[in-house]
Design an enzyme around this catalytic site. Sequence first.
Site, PDB file in Angstrom:
ATOM      1  N   GLU A  85      21.030   1.697 -31.249  1.00  0.00           N
ATOM      2  CA  GLU A  85      21.020   0.544 -30.952  1.00  0.00           C
ATOM      3  C   GLU A  85      20.601   0.036 -29.710  1.00  0.00           C
ATOM      4  O   GLU A  85      20.502  -0.234 -28.651  1.00  0.00           O
ATOM      5  CB  GLU A  85      22.876  -0.865 -31.030  1.00  0.00           C
ATOM      6  CG  GLU A  85      22.495  -1.232 -31.856  1.00  0.00           C
ATOM      7  CD  GLU A  85      23.471  -2.611 -31.757  1.00  0.00           C
ATOM      8  OE1 GLU A  85      24.553  -1.882 -32.219  1.00  0.00           O
ATOM      9  OE2 GLU A  85      23.681  -3.921 -31.322  1.00  0.00           O
ATOM     10  N   LYS A 279      34.045  -3.997 -32.608  1.00  0.00           N
ATOM     11  CA  LYS A 279      32.480  -3.326 -32.974  1.00  0.00           C
ATOM     12  C   LYS A 279      31.934  -3.300 -31.419  1.00  0.00           C
ATOM     13  O   LYS A 279      31.041  -2.270 -31.515  1.00  0.00           O
ATOM     14  CB  LYS A 279      31.927  -3.774 -34.016  1.00  0.00           C
ATOM     15  CG  LYS A 279      30.962  -2.648 -34.206  1.00  0.00           C
ATOM     16  CD  LYS A 279      28.904  -2.945 -33.670  1.00  0.00           C
ATOM     17  CE  LYS A 279      28.133  -2.056 -34.566  1.00  0.00           C
ATOM     18  NZ  LYS A 279      27.276  -2.759 -33.475  1.00  0.00           N
ATOM     19  N   ASP A 295      34.793  13.909 -29.553  1.00  0.00           N
ATOM     20  CA  ASP A 295      34.285  13.231 -31.362  1.00  0.00           C
ATOM     21  C   ASP A 295      34.754  11.837 -31.378  1.00  0.00           C
ATOM     22  O   ASP A 295      36.188  11.070 -31.317  1.00  0.00           O
ATOM     23  CB  ASP A 295      36.124  14.195 -31.645  1.00  0.00           C
ATOM     24  CG  ASP A 295      36.497  13.983 -33.202  1.00  0.00           C
ATOM     25  OD1 ASP A 295      35.638  13.273 -33.711  1.00  0.00           O
ATOM     26  OD2 ASP A 295      36.898  14.715 -33.930  1.00  0.00           O
TER      27      ASP A 295
HETATM   28  C1  MEV Z   1      26.511  -5.820 -32.116  1.00  0.00           C
HETATM   29  O1  MEV Z   1      26.075  -5.110 -32.166  1.00  0.00           O
HETATM   30  C2  MEV Z   1      27.466  -5.954 -31.072  1.00  0.00           C
HETATM   31  C3  MEV Z   1      27.639  -7.957 -31.166  1.00  0.00           C
HETATM   32  O2  MEV Z   1      27.979  -8.157 -32.651  1.00  0.00           O
HETATM   33  C4  MEV Z   1      29.109  -8.083 -30.720  1.00  0.00           C
HETATM   34  C5  MEV Z   1      29.857  -8.944 -30.699  1.00  0.00           C
HETATM   35  O3  MEV Z   1      29.962  -9.806 -31.631  1.00  0.00           O
HETATM   36  O4  MEV Z   1      30.888  -9.333 -29.449  1.00  0.00           O
HETATM   37  C6  MEV Z   1      26.796  -8.413 -30.417  1.00  0.00           C
END
Ligand code: MEV
Length: 437
Positions: A85, A279, A295
């Site tokens: 990413e 995430k 892992d």
């Molecule tokens: C993108 O990979 C992650 C975000 O969406 C995390 C968040 O919204 O806090 C930017």
Amino acid sequence: MNQPVTGFSKKSKAEKIEWLAKNYLQNNPESIQILRDYWNENDSIQQLHDDFIENTLSNYYLPFAVAPNFLINEKMYAIPMVTEESSVVAAASNAAKFWMERGGFKAEVISTEKNGQIHFNYFGSEKSINSFFETVKSKLRASIESIEKNMKKRGGGLLDISLVDKSHILDGFFYIHATFETLDAMGANFINSCLEQMAHTFEEEAATFEAFSKENEFPEVIMSILSNYVPECLVRAEVSCNVSELATSGFTGNQFAEKFVRAIEIAKTETRRAVTHNKGIMNGVDAVVLATGNDFRAVEAGVHAYAARNSYYSSLTHAKIEDGIFTFWIEIPLAVGTIGGLTSLHPLTKLAFEILQKPNAKELMKILAVAGLAQNFAAVRSLITTGIQKGHMKMHLMNILNQMHASKEEKQNALSHFETRAVSHNAVVQFLEKLRN
Ligand code: MEV
């Protein structure tokens, strides 16, 4: 329809590719070439990758980067990260620098206990299973003596075993809950070997236990496996500073801090936000888990289960303002290792550990928690100020240029053009078309 294949794993790599090309790639030489393009020219490195899994045809690269300037418990780190990413490493580096100038990260390991279960069926009396467990407990322990020997020498091993009755939830369902200290190893193989041996002893002993014979009810082991839910293997990382030190363009320190705390409260309250919020945390954690050969599926599963430990899914990070001090912290369960598994096998994971100055598992837990906290700080900071797309699309610019096969010169032109302009897929396409005409 394509024909099924038998004995595929026994075929040579060339034969496997030939079969694949014939059956699924229309014998396209370009597709075959892609597989070859990613072979490593160093035979021993390629052999290593061939041997990691079955049916290896090629290697799948991900970028290996470092995010420098992490000050953790007064020690400087450059943190290796593996991710696809575009904005992750840049965001981590920015957050690291920001907090380095404000005292750095403080991190501590709260606990390091791992666990596993022997799940079994039992439909007899409560009294008999309890008395059997008391009788067999020491024999279960004794049965893993040889498996435990080395781990014990180093100060780890089986900590405790207890009987858990879950028959009120699922008829006849019981398990033996075993806890372990696995020190610098993630310990999956060790735990599973101990559990399987104990399960075997458990069934063997049960077969001759008098009370069971009388009732004609014997426990039956269903399965023995470690749990990736490790809420007793916890680490905490924190940053704090005076709110005035948070001032940024368009925001006083206080405004920024309050908006930030509000964003965390929203993630604590609303699952839809919490999942994306977490995430973002895992963008940082996973990148380091991958770089260090750990892992990531185990870590992901355990972390998200922990986020839902109070019966609803919530934020893994917390923030508060007290007496003018802004504090932002994370608490996550992490079962990771610095020995065993891929850690000493993959040349790049070995290098990652060198870059990290050879941490033990506890230090690695702290580094991972910090990577998650830094990533979350960067994401929430963008979200509540400029919005996420500005930085994200800047980093994504190179991907768009590559998709359009831009030359080195075109890339340079585009980078300077978009220095002061908003990046969008359309804008980049138009810019390149104009340049090319
Ligand atoms: C993108 O990979 C992650 C975000 O969406 C995390 C968040 O919204 O806090 C930017």
